[in-house]
Structures are given as C-alpha cells and as structure tokens.
Design a protein around this motif. Structure first.
Motif, PDB file in Angstrom:
ATOM      1  N   GLU A 121       0.831  -1.211   0.000  1.00 21.61           N
ATOM      2  CA  GLU A 121       0.000   0.000   0.000  1.00 21.61           C
ATOM      3  C   GLU A 121       0.864   1.259   0.000  1.00 21.61           C
ATOM      4  N   MET A 122       2.021   1.204   0.669  1.00 20.49           N
ATOM      5  CA  MET A 122       2.919   2.362   0.701  1.00 20.49           C
ATOM      6  C   MET A 122       3.486   2.649  -0.692  1.00 20.49           C
ATOM      7  N   LEU A 123       3.895   1.599  -1.397  1.00 18.30           N
ATOM      8  CA  LEU A 123       4.540   1.790  -2.696  1.00 18.30           C
ATOM      9  C   LEU A 123       3.546   2.006  -3.832  1.00 18.30           C
ATOM     10  N   TYR A 124       2.409   1.298  -3.790  1.00 18.06           N
ATOM     11  CA  TYR A 124       1.523   1.281  -4.954  1.00 18.06           C
ATOM     12  C   TYR A 124       0.062   1.614  -4.659  1.00 18.06           C
ATOM     13  N   GLY A 125      -0.302   1.721  -3.404  1.00 18.53           N
ATOM     14  CA  GLY A 125      -1.720   1.828  -3.078  1.00 18.53           C
ATOM     15  C   GLY A 125      -2.118   3.083  -2.329  1.00 18.53           C
ATOM     16  N   ALA A 126      -2.975   2.897  -1.339  1.00 18.35           N
ATOM     17  CA  ALA A 126      -3.575   4.023  -0.625  1.00 18.35           C
ATOM     18  C   ALA A 126      -2.587   4.790   0.236  1.00 18.35           C
ATOM     19  N   GLY A 127      -1.406   4.209   0.490  1.00 17.50           N
ATOM     20  CA  GLY A 127      -0.421   4.867   1.349  1.00 17.50           C
ATOM     21  C   GLY A 127       0.656   5.629   0.616  1.00 17.50           C
ATOM     22  N   LYS A 128       0.520   5.768  -0.695  1.00 18.99           N
ATOM     23  CA  LYS A 128       1.586   6.408  -1.491  1.00 18.99           C
ATOM     24  C   LYS A 128       1.908   7.826  -1.032  1.00 18.99           C
ATOM     25  N   ASP A 129       0.893   8.547  -0.591  1.00 18.87           N
ATOM     26  CA  ASP A 129       1.085   9.968  -0.274  1.00 18.87           C
ATOM     27  C   ASP A 129       1.278  10.235   1.207  1.00 18.87           C
ATOM     28  N   TYR A 130       1.474   9.177   2.006  1.00 18.91           N
ATOM     29  CA  TYR A 130       1.571   9.368   3.455  1.00 18.91           C
ATOM     30  C   TYR A 130       2.936   8.930   3.977  1.00 18.91           C
ATOM     31  N   ASN A 131       3.469   9.716   4.874  1.00 16.52           N
ATOM     32  CA  ASN A 131       4.771   9.433   5.462  1.00 16.52           C
ATOM     33  C   ASN A 131       4.692   8.278   6.449  1.00 16.52           C
ATOM     34  N   SER A 132       3.617   8.264   7.237  1.00 12.77           N
ATOM     35  CA  SER A 132       3.413   7.220   8.241  1.00 12.77           C
ATOM     36  C   SER A 132       1.936   6.827   8.267  1.00 12.77           C
ATOM     37  N   PHE A 133       1.681   5.550   8.471  1.00 11.80           N
ATOM     38  CA  PHE A 133       0.295   5.094   8.612  1.00 11.80           C
ATOM     39  C   PHE A 133       0.278   3.707   9.233  1.00 11.80           C
ATOM     40  N   ALA A 134      -0.885   3.303   9.698  1.00 10.11           N
ATOM     41  CA  ALA A 134      -1.094   1.931  10.154  1.00 10.11           C
ATOM     42  C   ALA A 134      -2.067   1.265   9.202  1.00 10.11           C
ATOM     43  N   LEU A 135      -1.717   0.071   8.755  1.00  2.62           N
ATOM     44  CA  LEU A 135      -2.623  -0.729   7.929  1.00  2.62           C
ATOM     45  C   LEU A 135      -3.267  -1.783   8.824  1.00  2.62           C
ATOM     46  N   LEU A 136      -4.576  -1.934   8.703  1.00  4.35           N
ATOM     47  CA  LEU A 136      -5.298  -2.953   9.444  1.00  4.35           C
ATOM     48  C   LEU A 136      -5.973  -3.891   8.462  1.00  4.35           C
ATOM     49  N   THR A 137      -5.763  -5.196   8.633  1.00  4.91           N
ATOM     50  CA  THR A 137      -6.447  -6.171   7.786  1.00  4.91           C
ATOM     51  C   THR A 137      -7.497  -6.888   8.624  1.00  4.91           C
ATOM     52  N   LEU A 138      -8.743  -6.780   8.198  1.00  8.33           N
ATOM     53  CA  LEU A 138      -9.868  -7.370   8.928  1.00  8.33           C
ATOM     54  C   LEU A 138     -10.352  -8.599   8.178  1.00  8.33           C
ATOM     55  N   GLY A 139     -10.130  -9.760   8.744  1.00  5.80           N
ATOM     56  CA  GLY A 139     -10.557 -10.994   8.097  1.00  5.80           C
ATOM     57  C   GLY A 139     -10.725 -12.077   9.137  1.00  5.80           C
ATOM     58  N   THR A 140     -10.177 -13.255   8.855  1.00  4.94           N
ATOM     59  CA  THR A 140     -10.228 -14.348   9.828  1.00  4.94           C
ATOM     60  C   THR A 140      -9.628 -13.890  11.141  1.00  4.94           C
ATOM     61  N   GLY A 141      -8.517 -13.199  11.056  1.00  4.93           N
ATOM     62  CA  GLY A 141      -7.919 -12.536  12.205  1.00  4.93           C
ATOM     63  C   GLY A 141      -7.876 -11.049  11.945  1.00  4.93           C
ATOM     64  N   VAL A 142      -7.202 -10.336  12.834  1.00  5.25           N
ATOM     65  CA  VAL A 142      -7.013  -8.895  12.653  1.00  5.25           C
ATOM     66  C   VAL A 142      -5.515  -8.635  12.642  1.00  5.25           C
ATOM     67  N   GLY A 143      -4.981  -8.334  11.469  1.00  6.35           N
ATOM     68  CA  GLY A 143      -3.548  -8.099  11.338  1.00  6.35           C
ATOM     69  C   GLY A 143      -3.243  -6.624  11.213  1.00  6.35           C
ATOM     70  N   GLY A 144      -1.994  -6.282  11.423  1.00 11.39           N
ATOM     71  CA  GLY A 144      -1.611  -4.878  11.315  1.00 11.39           C
ATOM     72  C   GLY A 144      -0.196  -4.713  10.814  1.00 11.39           C
ATOM     73  N   GLY A 145       0.036  -3.628  10.106  1.00  8.84           N
ATOM     74  CA  GLY A 145       1.375  -3.269   9.657  1.00  8.84           C
ATOM     75  C   GLY A 145       1.600  -1.798   9.908  1.00  8.84           C
ATOM     76  N   LEU A 146       2.781  -1.441  10.399  1.00  9.44           N
ATOM     77  CA  LEU A 146       3.091  -0.056  10.752  1.00  9.44           C
ATOM     78  C   LEU A 146       4.148   0.518   9.817  1.00  9.44           C
ATOM     79  N   ILE A 147       3.795   1.568   9.121  1.00 12.58           N
ATOM     80  CA  ILE A 147       4.753   2.307   8.295  1.00 12.58           C
ATOM     81  C   ILE A 147       5.094   3.602   9.025  1.00 12.58           C
ATOM     82  N   LEU A 148       6.353   3.752   9.397  1.00 14.01           N
ATOM     83  CA  LEU A 148       6.827   4.946  10.092  1.00 14.01           C
ATOM     84  C   LEU A 148       7.937   5.578   9.263  1.00 14.01           C
ATOM     85  N   ASP A 149       7.727   6.804   8.858  1.00 17.51           N
ATOM     86  CA  ASP A 149       8.713   7.513   8.036  1.00 17.51           C
ATOM     87  C   ASP A 149       9.101   6.700   6.800  1.00 17.51           C
ATOM     88  N   ARG A 150       8.087   6.140   6.114  1.00 16.70           N
ATOM     89  CA  ARG A 150       8.237   5.383   4.865  1.00 16.70           C
ATOM     90  C   ARG A 150       9.038   4.102   5.037  1.00 16.70           C
TER      91      ARG A 150
END
Length: 319
Positions: A121-150
């Motif tokens: 998402e940082m390179l090609y998706g919804a996070g391209k224009d953001y320096n830092s963000f948290a991605l949350l995946t909601l499915g069978t479980g709840v996963g997360g990924g943290l992008i800090l300063d790209r």
C-alpha cells in the motif's frame, strides 16, 4: 515494459498459495495458484510452494530480480524464518528463505502478510502519499502493519503491528492468543459470526435470517453486509459496533505513535463506508485532543491483489 523490473510475489494462505510476477510499478503480469495442502504439515506446504514457483517461472520468460514471500504467523525477515503459522499442523520454525534460495538461486525476502500488505500500500496503493500510517487487515484474524517515516516497523523480533491483540476490555472475551478482550475476539470473522449467532435469537425480524434461510450455519460477514445493504437495522448496528471496537483499538495506536492515517483492508472491510465512518468516529472520540482533527480512515486499494503485489514489493523495497 522494457524499462520495468519484475519480481515474483508469493502469498502463502491457509487454503491456497497465490503467486504472481509483478512489475516495479505494481502491475501483475502473470498469476497462478496452487493448493497449500496444509494438512500435510510443513513439508507438504514447502513442496507446494516450490511447485508453484517452478510452474510460474517456467510459464513466463521474464527475468525477475528476486522472490518476495508473505506468510501468516511470526515471521523474522532477518532470519528468513516462519514460526507457528496458524492452521498448519506440525509447523514450528522453518527457514523458508534458505530453502527457496537454495532451490531457485534468486534473492529471497519474507515478511508477515500484514507487513507485506502495508509495504504494498505504501509503494503502490492508498499509502503512497503518506509518510506514516497503520494498515489494518480485517478478516479471519485482525492483522496490522506499521509504516513509520516510509519504512516498515518490525520491532525486535519482527512481531510489531499486532493490532488485533490490543485489549479493549481486560475482562472481556477470551482470544485464541490466550489473552482477554483482544479486538480480534470481537471482530475476527469466526468471533463475529459466533456473537451474531447468539444475538439473532433476540433479533428474529432481522433480514439476515431471511438471507440465510434461518440456517445460522450459513452466516458470514458477507450475509451481514447483504442485509445492511437493504437497510436491515440490526445488520447496520453490527457494522457500527465493529467499527467502534476497531476504532477504540486504533486510538491507542494513534496516541502511542502519533499516527493519524489508517488504511483498512481485508474481507470485512467490504462493509464499506458505514464501517470506515464508525472507525473514524471512535478514533476521534478516544484520541488525544491534538490528534482529533487529523484522523483519516481510508480503504486499502490493493484488495485481493494485496498478497501478491505486497510480497513482490519486498524485492524492490529491500534492493
């Protein structure tokens, strides 16, 4: 196409292993899939992984720069190991990178599936224009990924970003991880369905029951969403409650890391705008004053391609 570089992205799922050759612009050139055969244990999964890679590489005459792999469980990108992935019997610690590197003689990178999605998402998706963000995946479980300063933040052991195991009620529902009140224990697919099954006894007029022909064994997040789409009040309440629980957990992430942007992906994200609005409302209610007006909650862009595109992006991200 001559100016592009390419990588092989591999998404090891519980049912299938999805593979794709992807350009450094995030475009899938070719894709395929093999069964995970997880009941055969780690050796069979590795056999299937090799088979899938061999087949797609022989099918496409495209030079690749390397192989990126996304996997569930505890993943050490530094060691190349996957430890205790859910739903694969007998799998303890396997050095997947070493095995695949020796077999195919390419640079090989691996990370947790949520981290992989966050990098994608940082390179090609919804996070391209953001320096830092948290991605949350909601499915069978709840996963997360943290992008800090790209950059992806992995923590000391590679296990950072386990947003699903933030407790929103220390006396709450028991989670499979052994703790109580984890947000996953309220909004993960299995847990959510079990909660709604119990509650439907008190909501006999809900359109959910009509959609599933009164057979609660047919209940899924998708059927809840179908009922909400035709205005079912109880289904809309479920989605709002899911958003509230997720938002409460994310407010802790926001307060801790000074993050104001949240990207929501995974199957349950199909609840759409009502879910995103409820998440945003709950975050704003619970974050520090300085963050309230900065909060953004946006849908992931890569969707079903997140695993393949995200894992391939490990090659370009690390090279």
């Amino acid at each position: 196409m001559n100016n592009n570089k390419f990588a092989l992205g591999v998404d090891i799922g519980g049912t299938n292993i999805k593979l794709g050759i992807v350009s450094d612009k995030g475009k899938i050139i070719s894709s395929s899939m093999v069964s995970t055969n997880r009941k055969g244990g780690p050796q069979e999964v590795i056999t299937q992984l090799k088979k899938g890679i061999r087949e797609i590489l022989s099918k496409e005459e495209i030079k690749i720069e390397g192989i990126g792999i996304g996997a569930a469980g505890s993943v050490s990108s530094k060691k190349g190991t996957v430890s205790n992935p859910p739903n694969v019997p007998g799998w303890k610690v396997v050095n997947v990178v070493k095995i695949i590197k020796e077999e195919f003689n390419f640079p090989v990178y691996i990370d947790n599936d949520a981290n992989v999605a966050a990098i994608g998402e940082m390179l090609y998706g919804a996070g391209k224009d953001y320096n830092s963000f948290a991605l949350l995946t909601l499915g069978t479980g709840v996963g997360g990924g943290l992008i800090l300063d790209r950059k992806i933040y992995q923590g000391d052991t590679g296990a950072a970003g386990e947003i699903g195991h933030i407790s929103i009620d220390y006396n709450g529902r028991m989670c499979n991880c052994g703790s109580k009140g984890c947000v996953e224990a309220y909004v993960g697919n299995h847990y959510l369905v079990e909660i709604v099954k119990e509650e439907l006894e008190r909501h006999r007029d809900s359109k959910i029951l009509k959609i599933i022909n009164n057979n609660t064994n047919l209940l899924t997040p998708k059927t809840i969403n179908e009922a909400a789409a035709i205005g079912d009040e109880y289904a809309l309440q479920i989605i709002e409650r899911v958003g509230f629980y997720v938002g409460v957990a994310l407010s802790s992430v926001s307060n801790l890391l000074d993050i104001d942007t949240f990207i929501i992906g995974g199957g349950v994200s199909a609840f759409g705008i009502p879910l995103l609005d409820a998440i945003k409302k709950a975050i704003k209610q619970n974050v520090l004053q300085a963050l309230k007006d900065r909060i953004k909650v946006i849908p992931a862009m890569l969707k079903n391609d997140a695993g393949i595109v995200g894992s391939s992006s490990l090659v370009f991200y690390n090279s």
